[in-house]
Design a protein around this motif. Structure first.
Motif, short mmCIF file in Angstrom:
data_model
loop_
_atom_site.label_atom_id
_atom_site.label_comp_id
_atom_site.label_asym_id
_atom_site.label_seq_id
_atom_site.Cartn_x
_atom_site.Cartn_y
_atom_site.Cartn_z
N ASP A 94 0.83 -1.21 0.00
CA ASP A 94 0.00 0.00 0.00
C ASP A 94 0.86 1.26 0.00
OD1 ASP A 94 -2.71 1.28 0.32
OD2 ASP A 94 -1.75 2.01 2.16
N TRP A 122 0.04 7.33 -5.86
CA TRP A 122 -1.20 8.10 -5.77
C TRP A 122 -1.19 9.32 -6.69
CZ3 TRP A 122 -5.70 6.64 -4.07
CH2 TRP A 122 -5.76 5.57 -3.17
N MET A 131 -5.00 11.61 -0.64
CA MET A 131 -3.73 10.91 -0.56
C MET A 131 -2.57 11.74 -1.07
SD MET A 131 -4.66 8.17 0.91
CE MET A 131 -3.09 7.30 0.86
N THR A 143 -8.31 10.69 9.41
CA THR A 143 -6.96 11.04 8.97
C THR A 143 -6.61 12.47 9.36
OG1 THR A 143 -7.24 9.56 7.06
CG2 THR A 143 -5.44 11.16 6.96
#
Length: 434
Positions: free
Chosen positions: A328, A333, A362, A398
């Motif tokens: 990941d 991104w 992101m 986040t």
């Protein structure tokens, strides 16, 4: 010499056979509503008889014969009520619907399914009706599942399906191929050809959209105890392969097949032993299907280099970036965001904009993405949908706003009808509360 006992019926087999049998009946006989009812009766008969008597060696032929007999009986009864003075022997060959003998050659099952697929996407049906009817007839989805997949109320979806069936029933040529202009003399040869191309393109676009929706329902079921319905996803891939075999030079067909393969490649890693949802960032990528990923990457790479750019190719390219990342943390991104920027210009729909917001988060941080989500609150299709609230919750978490994130996770959990998704969202809310 003894022969092995025939296998019993299975739900997967019957689901796969249903559109093939319906397509065969429609190709020979017409009468959509009556044929659909006859197929359902044949499937019920198989579900009752095969477990006791064993599955016949040619299950599709068995279902076609039984459905044909049911259809024969029904239409003869209707004909008798309309024309009492006539007997069944006076019926025309098309109305008699005599089932072909067991040994008669039949069109391939793939052909029957594809015939049904394209016939449901008629130009004289509203786009919403074409999609709903095809999902019902070919995909085997219930009205409630179709409504959730298309983000509309179930009652509205039931009306769309009924209207589409009624339009087909009253059409003078319900199952013909794409029609020429009504007055050929009024249009030149070039205009006729262009009109035919536009109609074929419109039908193909609807076919691809329907297959995409069937796949999505299989990959993430909108309701129930299981996160995935592998039978639907597998059937969508099979049908898309068949369309790709017919149209190998169409970039969007290749793009859709690539998208399905690249997405379905993660299936084994998406759930834990107890069926719980595992998000993309936490999946064990060694369980991903590398052969499917390689095929999907090859398909989309080829399409992007030699065909006009389209939305399915862009979605497939985004999926390829995810699948080719070793972990990941290795996901590019910035490339995903660049692809989404192009996608939302081509298709500025709410789902595309939601994915774009995640990519923005992101690359540029959650606060900028939360501003983008605020604009989606007024979207009629996405407002109040659990996916919007789930993304908002993740972005709030986040950003460090724990209380707001917990509330958004709880709200999202209350909106979804999927048990695994609800459990996952509630677990995220509980983790924040600790």
């Amino acid at each position: 010499m003894t022969h092995p006992a025939p296998e019993p019926a299975s739900e997967d087999l019957l689901r796969r056979m249903a559109p093939q049998v319906l397509g065969a009946l429609l190709r020979r006989y017409g009468h959509f509503d009556a044929a659909e009812d006859a197929v359902q009766e044949a499937l019920l008969a198989a579900a009752r008889q095969w477990p006791e008597e064993g599955r016949p060696r040619n299950p599709r032929g068995w279902l076609i014969r039984v459905a044909s007999h049911r259809l024969t009986d029904q239409l003869r009864s209707e004909a008798a009520r309309r024309r009492r003075e006539e007997t069944a022997a006076a019926l025309t060959p098309r109305d008699a619907f005599v089932a072909p003998p067991p040994g008669e050659d039949r069109a391939p099952a793939e052909e029957d399914t594809l015939t049904l697929l394209f016939l449901c996407c008629r130009a004289d049906l509203p786009a919403a009706g074409r999609i709903a009817l095809t999902l019902r007839a070919v995909g085997g989805l219930t009205t409630a599942e179709i409504a959730r997949a298309l983000l509309v109320p179930e009652a509205t979806m039931a009306q769309r399906i009924s209207r589409a069936k009624r339009r087909i029933r009253t059409s003078a040529s319900p199952f013909g191929s794409p029609a020429d202009p009504a007055d050929p003399a009024a249009a030149g040869e070039q205009e006729q050809e262009q009109a035919g191309e536009r109609e074929r393109a419109a039908r193909l676009a609807d076919v691809l959209h329907v297959l995409y929706l069937i796949f999505n329902e299989g990959y993430t079921a909108t309701s129930g105890r299981e996160l995935q319905r592998a039978d639907l996803a597998t059937e969508a891939i099979r049908l898309t392969r068949a369309v790709h075999a017919l149209l190998p030079d169409d970039g969007e067909v290749a793009g859709l097949l690539a998208l399905m393969l690249l997405t379905d490649a993660r299936r084994a890693a998406r759930t834990g032993p107890d069926g719980s949802l595992i998000p993309l960032a936490e999946q064990d990528r060694t369980r991903w299907d590398r052969d499917a990923i390689a095929e999907g990457v090859a398909l989309v790479s080829d399409a992007l280099t030699r065909t006009p750019l389209g939305p399915y190719q862009l979605r497939a390219a985004i999926a390829a970036v995810h699948d080719e990342a070793a972990g990941d943390e290795d996901t590019d991104w910035a490339e995903i965001l660049a692809l989404y920027e192009v996608l939302v210009r081509l298709v500025p729909g709410p789902v595309e904009r939601l994915g774009h917001a995640v990519a923005v988060a992101m690359v540029h941080g959650p606060r900028r993405a939360l501003d983008l989500l605020a604009a989606l609150d007024d979207d009629d299709h996405l407002a109040g949908h659990h996916r919007l609230e789930a993304v908002r919750a993740h972005l709030l978490e986040t950003a460090g706003d724990r209380a707001a994130a917990r509330a958004a996770y709880a709200k999202a959990a209350g909106l979804t009808l999927s048990t695994p998704e609800r459990r996952y969202l509630l677990s995220r809310a509980a983790r924040i509360a600790e």
